[in-house]
Design a protein around this motif. Structure first.
Motif, short mmCIF file in Angstrom:
data_model
loop_
_atom_site.label_atom_id
_atom_site.label_comp_id
_atom_site.label_asym_id
_atom_site.label_seq_id
_atom_site.Cartn_x
_atom_site.Cartn_y
_atom_site.Cartn_z
N THR A 136 85.57 27.24 115.72
CA THR A 136 84.41 28.03 116.11
C THR A 136 83.75 28.56 114.85
N PRO A 137 82.51 28.16 114.54
CA PRO A 137 81.83 28.61 113.32
C PRO A 137 81.61 30.12 113.31
N GLN A 138 81.73 30.71 112.13
CA GLN A 138 81.45 32.12 111.89
C GLN A 138 80.39 32.20 110.80
N ARG A 139 79.94 33.39 110.52
CA ARG A 139 78.94 33.58 109.45
C ARG A 139 79.52 33.19 108.10
N GLY A 140 78.67 32.71 107.24
CA GLY A 140 79.07 32.39 105.87
C GLY A 140 79.85 31.10 105.72
N GLY A 141 79.94 30.29 106.78
CA GLY A 141 80.65 29.02 106.68
C GLY A 141 82.11 29.08 107.07
N ASP A 142 82.65 30.29 107.34
CA ASP A 142 84.02 30.40 107.82
C ASP A 142 84.10 29.87 109.25
N MET A 143 85.33 29.63 109.72
CA MET A 143 85.53 29.18 111.09
C MET A 143 86.75 29.88 111.68
N ALA A 163 89.74 30.72 109.46
CA ALA A 163 89.81 29.68 108.43
C ALA A 163 88.66 29.99 107.48
N LYS A 164 88.99 30.61 106.34
CA LYS A 164 87.99 31.08 105.39
C LYS A 164 87.54 29.93 104.50
N ARG A 165 86.23 29.73 104.44
CA ARG A 165 85.67 28.66 103.60
C ARG A 165 85.93 28.97 102.13
N VAL A 166 86.56 28.01 101.43
CA VAL A 166 86.86 28.19 100.01
C VAL A 166 86.23 27.10 99.15
N GLY A 167 85.50 26.21 99.77
CA GLY A 167 84.84 25.13 99.06
C GLY A 167 84.24 24.18 100.06
N PRO A 168 83.56 23.14 99.58
CA PRO A 168 82.96 22.19 100.51
C PRO A 168 84.03 21.46 101.33
N GLY A 169 84.02 21.67 102.65
CA GLY A 169 85.00 21.02 103.51
C GLY A 169 86.42 21.52 103.30
N ARG A 170 86.58 22.74 102.78
CA ARG A 170 87.92 23.30 102.51
C ARG A 170 88.01 24.71 103.07
N PHE A 171 89.14 24.99 103.73
CA PHE A 171 89.35 26.28 104.39
C PHE A 171 90.77 26.78 104.18
N GLU A 172 90.90 28.07 103.89
CA GLU A 172 92.22 28.71 103.84
C GLU A 172 92.57 29.17 105.24
N PHE A 173 93.73 28.74 105.73
CA PHE A 173 94.18 29.11 107.06
C PHE A 173 95.69 29.30 107.04
N MET A 174 96.12 30.52 107.30
CA MET A 174 97.54 30.86 107.39
C MET A 174 98.34 30.35 106.19
N GLY A 175 97.81 30.61 105.00
CA GLY A 175 98.54 30.29 103.78
C GLY A 175 98.39 28.87 103.27
#
Length: 168
Positions: free
Chosen positions: A71-78, A95-107
Protein backbone atom coordinates in the motif's frame (compact mmCIF):
# COMPACT_ATOMS: atom_id res chain seq x y z
CA UNK A 1 53.81 3.76 -22.24
CA UNK A 2 51.62 6.52 -20.79
CA UNK A 3 48.63 5.07 -22.72
CA UNK A 4 49.26 1.59 -21.29
CA UNK A 5 49.33 2.96 -17.73
CA UNK A 6 46.06 4.83 -18.37
CA UNK A 7 44.40 1.64 -19.69
CA UNK A 8 45.60 -0.38 -16.68
CA UNK A 9 44.28 2.34 -14.35
CA UNK A 10 40.88 2.28 -16.05
CA UNK A 11 40.70 -1.52 -15.79
CA UNK A 12 41.51 -1.39 -12.06
CA UNK A 13 38.96 1.39 -11.45
CA UNK A 14 36.25 -0.37 -13.47
CA UNK A 15 36.40 -3.28 -11.04
CA UNK A 16 35.09 -0.89 -8.36
CA UNK A 17 32.12 0.40 -10.35
CA UNK A 18 28.67 -1.05 -9.85
CA UNK A 19 29.63 -2.84 -6.66
CA UNK A 20 27.71 -2.32 -3.47
CA UNK A 21 29.04 -3.65 -0.19
CA UNK A 22 26.59 -6.38 0.78
CA UNK A 23 26.14 -8.14 4.08
CA UNK A 24 27.27 -11.75 4.17
CA UNK A 25 24.83 -13.85 2.18
CA UNK A 26 22.95 -16.43 4.16
CA UNK A 27 20.87 -17.81 1.30
CA UNK A 28 21.31 -19.17 -2.21
CA UNK A 29 22.98 -16.02 -3.56
CA UNK A 30 26.55 -15.35 -4.62
CA UNK A 31 27.38 -12.13 -2.76
CA UNK A 32 30.16 -11.35 -5.26
CA UNK A 33 27.60 -10.80 -8.03
CA UNK A 34 26.29 -7.22 -8.09
CA UNK A 35 22.54 -6.92 -7.57
CA UNK A 36 20.38 -4.28 -9.26
CA UNK A 37 16.95 -2.89 -8.45
CA UNK A 38 14.45 -1.18 -10.75
CA UNK A 39 15.33 2.49 -11.16
CA UNK A 40 11.91 3.28 -12.65
CA UNK A 41 9.91 1.59 -9.87
CA UNK A 42 6.40 3.07 -9.48
CA UNK A 43 4.79 2.36 -6.06
CA UNK A 44 1.30 3.22 -7.33
CA UNK A 45 1.55 0.73 -10.18
CA UNK A 46 2.98 -1.93 -7.85
CA UNK A 47 0.32 -1.44 -5.16
CA UNK A 48 -2.09 -4.24 -4.28
CA UNK A 49 -2.04 -7.94 -3.53
CA UNK A 50 0.70 -10.22 -4.87
CA UNK A 51 0.78 -14.02 -4.47
CA UNK A 52 4.04 -15.80 -3.85
CA UNK A 53 4.54 -18.38 -6.63
CA UNK A 54 8.14 -19.46 -5.96
CA UNK A 55 10.59 -18.74 -3.17
CA UNK A 56 13.69 -19.78 -1.28
CA UNK A 57 12.53 -21.21 2.03
CA UNK A 58 15.16 -20.39 4.65
CA UNK A 59 15.68 -23.01 7.34
CA UNK A 60 13.55 -22.31 10.37
CA UNK A 61 11.35 -19.74 8.60
CA UNK A 62 8.59 -18.67 10.97
CA UNK A 63 6.45 -17.04 8.31
CA UNK A 64 5.58 -18.71 5.04
CA UNK A 65 4.69 -15.58 3.12
CA UNK A 66 2.11 -16.90 0.65
CA UNK A 67 1.26 -13.37 -0.37
CA UNK A 68 2.15 -9.73 0.05
CA UNK A 69 0.05 -6.60 -0.06
CA UNK A 70 1.72 -3.28 -0.84
CA UNK A 71 0.00 0.00 0.00
CA UNK A 72 1.72 3.24 -1.14
CA UNK A 73 2.37 5.96 1.45
CA UNK A 74 3.64 9.52 1.08
CA UNK A 75 7.22 10.01 0.00
CA UNK A 76 7.50 6.67 -1.80
CA UNK A 77 7.26 4.48 1.31
CA UNK A 78 4.87 1.53 1.34
CA UNK A 79 2.96 -0.40 3.97
CA UNK A 80 3.75 -4.09 3.48
CA UNK A 81 1.63 -6.94 4.81
CA UNK A 82 3.05 -10.47 4.50
CA UNK A 83 1.30 -13.70 5.22
CA UNK A 84 -0.62 -14.81 7.11
CA UNK A 85 2.16 -16.66 8.90
CA UNK A 86 1.88 -20.17 10.31
CA UNK A 87 0.30 -18.82 13.52
CA UNK A 88 -2.47 -17.19 11.45
CA UNK A 89 -1.30 -13.61 11.87
CA UNK A 90 0.25 -11.47 9.15
CA UNK A 91 3.47 -9.47 9.48
CA UNK A 92 2.76 -5.84 8.78
CA UNK A 93 4.89 -2.72 8.82
CA UNK A 94 6.30 0.23 6.99
CA UNK A 95 8.61 -0.52 4.06
CA UNK A 96 10.66 2.69 4.01
CA UNK A 97 12.00 3.74 0.62
CA UNK A 98 15.81 3.83 0.74
CA UNK A 99 16.57 4.00 -2.97
CA UNK A 100 15.10 3.30 -6.38
CA UNK A 101 13.12 0.07 -6.02
CA UNK A 102 14.59 -0.55 -2.54
CA UNK A 103 12.79 -0.64 0.81
CA UNK A 104 13.81 -1.28 4.42
CA UNK A 105 11.34 -3.68 6.03
CA UNK A 106 11.80 -5.37 9.39
CA UNK A 107 15.59 -5.19 9.33
CA UNK A 108 16.09 -6.23 5.69
CA UNK A 109 16.38 -4.33 2.45
CA UNK A 110 13.90 -5.55 -0.15
CA UNK A 111 14.95 -4.93 -3.75
CA UNK A 112 12.41 -4.97 -6.57
CA UNK A 113 14.48 -6.69 -9.25
CA UNK A 114 11.89 -6.96 -12.03
CA UNK A 115 8.25 -6.36 -12.91
CA UNK A 116 6.83 -7.54 -16.22
CA UNK A 117 5.34 -5.01 -18.62
CA UNK A 118 1.76 -5.90 -17.67
CA UNK A 119 2.57 -5.58 -13.93
CA UNK A 120 1.36 -9.14 -13.32
CA UNK A 121 4.67 -10.82 -12.38
CA UNK A 122 7.46 -9.50 -10.17
CA UNK A 123 10.70 -10.57 -8.51
CA UNK A 124 11.77 -9.14 -5.16
CA UNK A 125 14.84 -10.16 -3.19
CA UNK A 126 17.26 -9.24 -0.44
CA UNK A 127 21.03 -8.99 -0.83
CA UNK A 128 21.29 -11.68 1.89
CA UNK A 129 19.57 -14.29 -0.28
CA UNK A 130 15.82 -14.23 0.29
CA UNK A 131 13.80 -13.99 -2.92
CA UNK A 132 10.21 -14.26 -4.08
CA UNK A 133 8.62 -14.64 -7.50
CA UNK A 134 5.25 -12.91 -7.22
CA UNK A 135 2.12 -12.93 -9.36
CA UNK A 136 -1.18 -11.10 -9.23
CA UNK A 137 -2.82 -14.53 -9.74
CA UNK A 138 -1.95 -17.86 -8.09
CA UNK A 139 0.16 -18.96 -11.05
CA UNK A 140 2.19 -17.49 -13.87
CA UNK A 141 2.74 -18.53 -17.50
CA UNK A 142 5.86 -20.57 -18.25
CA UNK A 143 7.55 -17.71 -20.15
CA UNK A 144 7.13 -15.31 -17.20
CA UNK A 145 8.39 -17.98 -14.77
CA UNK A 146 11.46 -18.47 -16.98
CA UNK A 147 12.06 -14.70 -17.21
CA UNK A 148 11.82 -14.40 -13.41
CA UNK A 149 14.37 -17.21 -12.96
CA UNK A 150 16.71 -15.52 -15.45
CA UNK A 151 16.46 -12.26 -13.46
CA UNK A 152 17.37 -14.14 -10.27
CA UNK A 153 20.31 -15.85 -12.02
CA UNK A 154 21.52 -12.48 -13.36
CA UNK A 155 21.50 -11.16 -9.77
CA UNK A 156 23.57 -14.05 -8.40
CA UNK A 157 20.89 -16.50 -7.22
CA UNK A 158 21.11 -20.27 -7.65
CA UNK A 159 17.68 -21.08 -9.07
CA UNK A 160 18.18 -24.82 -8.62
CA UNK A 161 17.07 -24.41 -5.00
CA UNK A 162 14.02 -22.28 -5.80
CA UNK A 163 10.83 -23.98 -4.66
CA UNK A 164 7.12 -23.56 -5.29
CA UNK A 165 5.55 -21.43 -2.56
CA UNK A 166 3.73 -23.25 0.22
CA UNK A 167 0.24 -22.22 1.12
CA UNK A 168 -0.79 -21.95 4.76
Amino acid sequence: MRGLIAVIGLVVLSGCLGRTQMPDATGPRDADVPMSSMAAFDPLEFAGRWNEVMTYLPAGASCVVGGMTFTPQRGGDMTLTEGPCADGTPRRGLAKRVGPGRFEFMGETLWVLWIDQEVQTAVIATPTGRAHILSRSLSIPADKRQAAKEILTWNGFDVSTLAPARRN
